[in-house]
Motif scaffolding. Structure first.
Motif, PDB file in Angstrom:
ATOM      1  N   TYR A 289      81.178  69.882  15.604  1.00 24.70           N
ATOM      2  CA  TYR A 289      81.829  69.869  14.538  1.00 24.70           C
ATOM      3  C   TYR A 289      82.514  68.264  14.296  1.00 24.70           C
ATOM      4  O   TYR A 289      83.470  68.204  13.682  1.00 24.70           O
ATOM      5  N   ASN A 290      81.655  67.333  14.733  1.00 28.15           N
ATOM      6  CA  ASN A 290      82.185  65.816  14.413  1.00 28.15           C
ATOM      7  C   ASN A 290      81.984  65.748  12.944  1.00 28.15           C
ATOM      8  O   ASN A 290      81.183  66.464  12.291  1.00 28.15           O
ATOM      9  N   TRP A 291      82.538  64.602  12.562  1.00 27.99           N
ATOM     10  CA  TRP A 291      82.302  64.121  11.210  1.00 27.99           C
ATOM     11  C   TRP A 291      81.812  62.727  10.740  1.00 27.99           C
ATOM     12  O   TRP A 291      81.341  62.425   9.948  1.00 27.99           O
ATOM     13  N   GLU A 292      82.109  62.015  11.844  1.00 26.07           N
ATOM     14  CA  GLU A 292      81.894  60.618  11.972  1.00 26.07           C
ATOM     15  C   GLU A 292      80.368  60.165  11.963  1.00 26.07           C
ATOM     16  O   GLU A 292      79.601  61.038  12.851  1.00 26.07           O
ATOM     17  N   ASP A 293      79.517  59.288  11.352  1.00 30.37           N
ATOM     18  CA  ASP A 293      78.310  59.037  11.475  1.00 30.37           C
ATOM     19  C   ASP A 293      77.135  60.382  11.454  1.00 30.37           C
ATOM     20  O   ASP A 293      76.431  60.262  12.447  1.00 30.37           O
ATOM     21  N   THR A 294      77.465  61.295  10.668  1.00 27.78           N
ATOM     22  CA  THR A 294      76.535  62.436  10.627  1.00 27.78           C
ATOM     23  C   THR A 294      75.561  62.661   9.811  1.00 27.78           C
ATOM     24  O   THR A 294      74.762  63.331   9.778  1.00 27.78           O
TER      25      THR A 294
END
Ligand SMILES: NC(=O)c1ccc[n+]([C@@H]2O[C@H](COP(=O)([O-])OP(=O)(O)OC[C@H]3O[C@@H](n4cnc5c(N)ncnc54)[C@H](O)[C@@H]3O)[C@@H](O)[C@H]2O)c1
Length: 373
Positions: A289-294
Motif C-alpha cells: 500500500y505504498n504510494w511514493e515512487d510507484t
C-alpha cells in the motif's frame, strides 16, 4: 437535469462497522453539508464506540431498522457482499441514494437488480472504487488521456498476496456470503483500474482459471506459522485462493488479470498494472500500500529508451469517492444510468467464474443472453 429539492444538510446512514464502514463515516464527516444520522452493525461495543467517536445519535444492530428510517437521504452499504443487494435495493426503493462498497454484488444478476432499483427510483447508485483516486493512478489517467501512450494494446493487472486471506472462516471465505475469493475481493479493484484507464472498452471474451491450493489446508491466512494450530479444524474455505483470466477487448486489446490472497510468491501485498501502448508504456507497482515512487513511464528520449518517475502524492481515496458521490446526489441526473461500471465488473467476474468452472473461453454476449433467458 439536477433534482431541485435536495435537502441540506444531507442526512446519512452507514451500515457496517469494519474498515469500510468507518472509512465511509469518517469521510462523510469531512464534507460540508452532511450529517451522520444513523449507524448499524452487529458488534455492540464497536457500534457504541464509533457512535461516540463520530457523534452518531441513532445506533442499530440490524440494517433493516436503519433503512426503515424515513429521514435519511443517503445509505452507505459497507457489509459482507451477500447483504449489498438486499440493503441497497431496500434503501433505493425507499428513496435513498446509495454508495455501495465494491463489489457491487456477488453476481451480475444481483448487480443488475440493484441498478434496476436505482433506475426505477431515480436515485444515485455509486460503487466505491477508491483506488482510482490514488495519486499514481490520477497521474497515469491524465497521461493516457493526453495520448502519450498512443493506443494501449495490452494490459496486465494483478493483486497478489503471499499470505493475506482475510478472515479465515468468516464471511470472506464463504462462497455464499462473499460470492468468491480474491478475484471478487481484490481482482475487482485492478480490473476496475484497467477498464477505467482504458476508457471503458467492451470486453468480448474471458478465459479464466481458479485454484484453491492453500486456503482449504488452513494455509495463507494472516497468521504466523506458529499460530496455524489455532485456526479451528474444518474452518470452511469455499472460495479460490488464486484466479487468473485473459480477456479480449474491443479494438483488439487484451487484458491479463491475476488475483491472489495466498501464493508462494514474494512476501507481502503487491498490486499494480502494466500497460503497453504504441507510443509508450507505464507501470504502477504498489508494495504494501505504498504510494511514493510507484509509477514508471516508459518512453523514448532523443531516440533512446528512458524511464520517468513522476513525483506523486498519496491521493484522496475514499475522500474523493464520497465527495464525487455527494456531488452527483446534489447535481447529477436523476434519470441517469447509475452504478453501470459496478454492474459491468460484476458480469465480468461472473464470466471468469463460469469460464473457470467450464474450462473454456466464455463470450460476454452469450453470458448476458443466458441471464436474460
Ligand atoms: N474499497 C476498499 O478499499 C474496501 C476495503 C475493505 C472492505 N471493502 C468492502 O466493504 C465491505 C465490508 O468489508 P469489511 O472489511 O469492512 O467487513 P467487516 O466484516 O469488517 O465488516 C462488516 C460489517 O457488516 C456488519 N453487518 C453484518 N451483518 C449485518 C446486518 N444484518 N445488519 C447490520 N450490519 C451488519 C457487521 O456487523 C460488520 O460491522 C465488503 O463488501 C468489502 O469488499 C472495501
Amino acid at each position: 437535469m439536477p433534482e431541485t429539492n435536495i435537502p441540506e444538510p444531507l442526512r446519512v446512514g452507514v451500515v457496517g462497522l469494519g474498515f469500510a464502514g468507518e472509512t465511509h463515516l469518517k469521510n462523510y464527516l469531512l464534507q460540508p453539508g452532511v450529517e451522520a444520522v444513523a449507524l448499524a452493525g452487529k458488534e455492540e461495543d464497536k457500534l457504541r464506540l464509533l457512535g461516540e467517536t463520530y457523534r452518531v445519535p441513532n445506533l442499530y444492530g440490524n440494517w433493516e431498522d436503519l433503512v426503515a428510517r424515513d429521514d435519511l437521504d443517503i445509505v452507505s452499504v459497507c457489509t459482507p457482499n451477500h447483504l449489498h443487494a438486499p440493503i441497497a435495493i431496500a434503501a433505493l426503493e425507499s428513496g435513498k441514494h446509495v454508495l455501495c462498497e465494491k463489489p457491487l454484488a456477488r453476481s451480475g444478476a444481483e448487480a443488475e437488480s440493484i441498478a434496476t432499483a436505482a433506475r426505477n427510483a431515480r436515485r444515485v447508485l455509486q460503487v466505491a472504487f477508491n483506488h482510482r483516486e490514488r495519486g499514481d493512478v490520477r497521474v497515469l489517467k491524465h497521461y493516457i488521456e493526453n495520448g502519450d501512450l498512443g493506443r494501449v494494446y495490452h494490459v496486465k493487472a494483478s493483486w497478489m498476496r503471499r499470505r493475506g486471506i482475510p478472515g479465515m472462516g468468516t464471511w470472506f471465505t464463504s462462497k455464499e456470503m462473499a460470492g468468491g475469493g480474491p478475484l471478487i475481493d481484490l481482482g475487482v479493484h485492478v480490473l476496475d483500474l484497467a477498464l477505467y484507464l482504458l476508457g471503458e472498452p467492451e470486453v468480448y471474451t474471458v478465459s479464466a482459471a481458479t485454484y484453491a491450493e492453500l486456503g482449504p489446508a488452513g494455509r495463507g491466512g494472516r497468521t504466523e506459522l506458529s499460530d496455524l494450530a489455532k485456526i479451528p479444524v474444518g474452518t470452511a474455505y469455499e472460495v479460490e485462493d488464486l484466479a487468473t483470466a485473459f480477456m479480449r477487448l474491443e479494438g483488439g486489446a487484451t487484458l491479463l488479470l491475476e488475483a491472489s490472497w495466498a501464493v508462494h510468491g514474494s512476501a507481502g501485498d503487491d498490486f499494480g498494472l502494466t500497460l503497453y501502448g504504441t507510443e509508450g508504456g507505464a507501470e504502477v507497482r504498489v508494495r504494501n500500500y505504498n504510494w511514493e515512487d510507484t509509477l514508471r513511464i516508459f518512453t523514448d528520449v532523443a531516440g533512446v529508451p528512458a524511464e520517468v518517475s513522476p513525483q506523486l502524492t498519496r491521493g484522496e481515496g475514499h475522500l474523493a469517492v464520497v465527495r464525487d458521490f455527494l456531488n452527483t446526489v446534489r447535481n447529477g441526473d436523476p434519470y441517469g444510468e447509475h452504478g453501470q461500471e459496478g454492474l459491468v465488473r460484476a458480469r465480468l467476474i461472473d464470466a471468469c467464474y463460469a469460464s473457470a468452472l467450464e474450462g473454456r473461453e466464455v463470450s460476454l454476449s452469450d453470458q448476458t443472453e443466458e441471464q436474460a433467458v
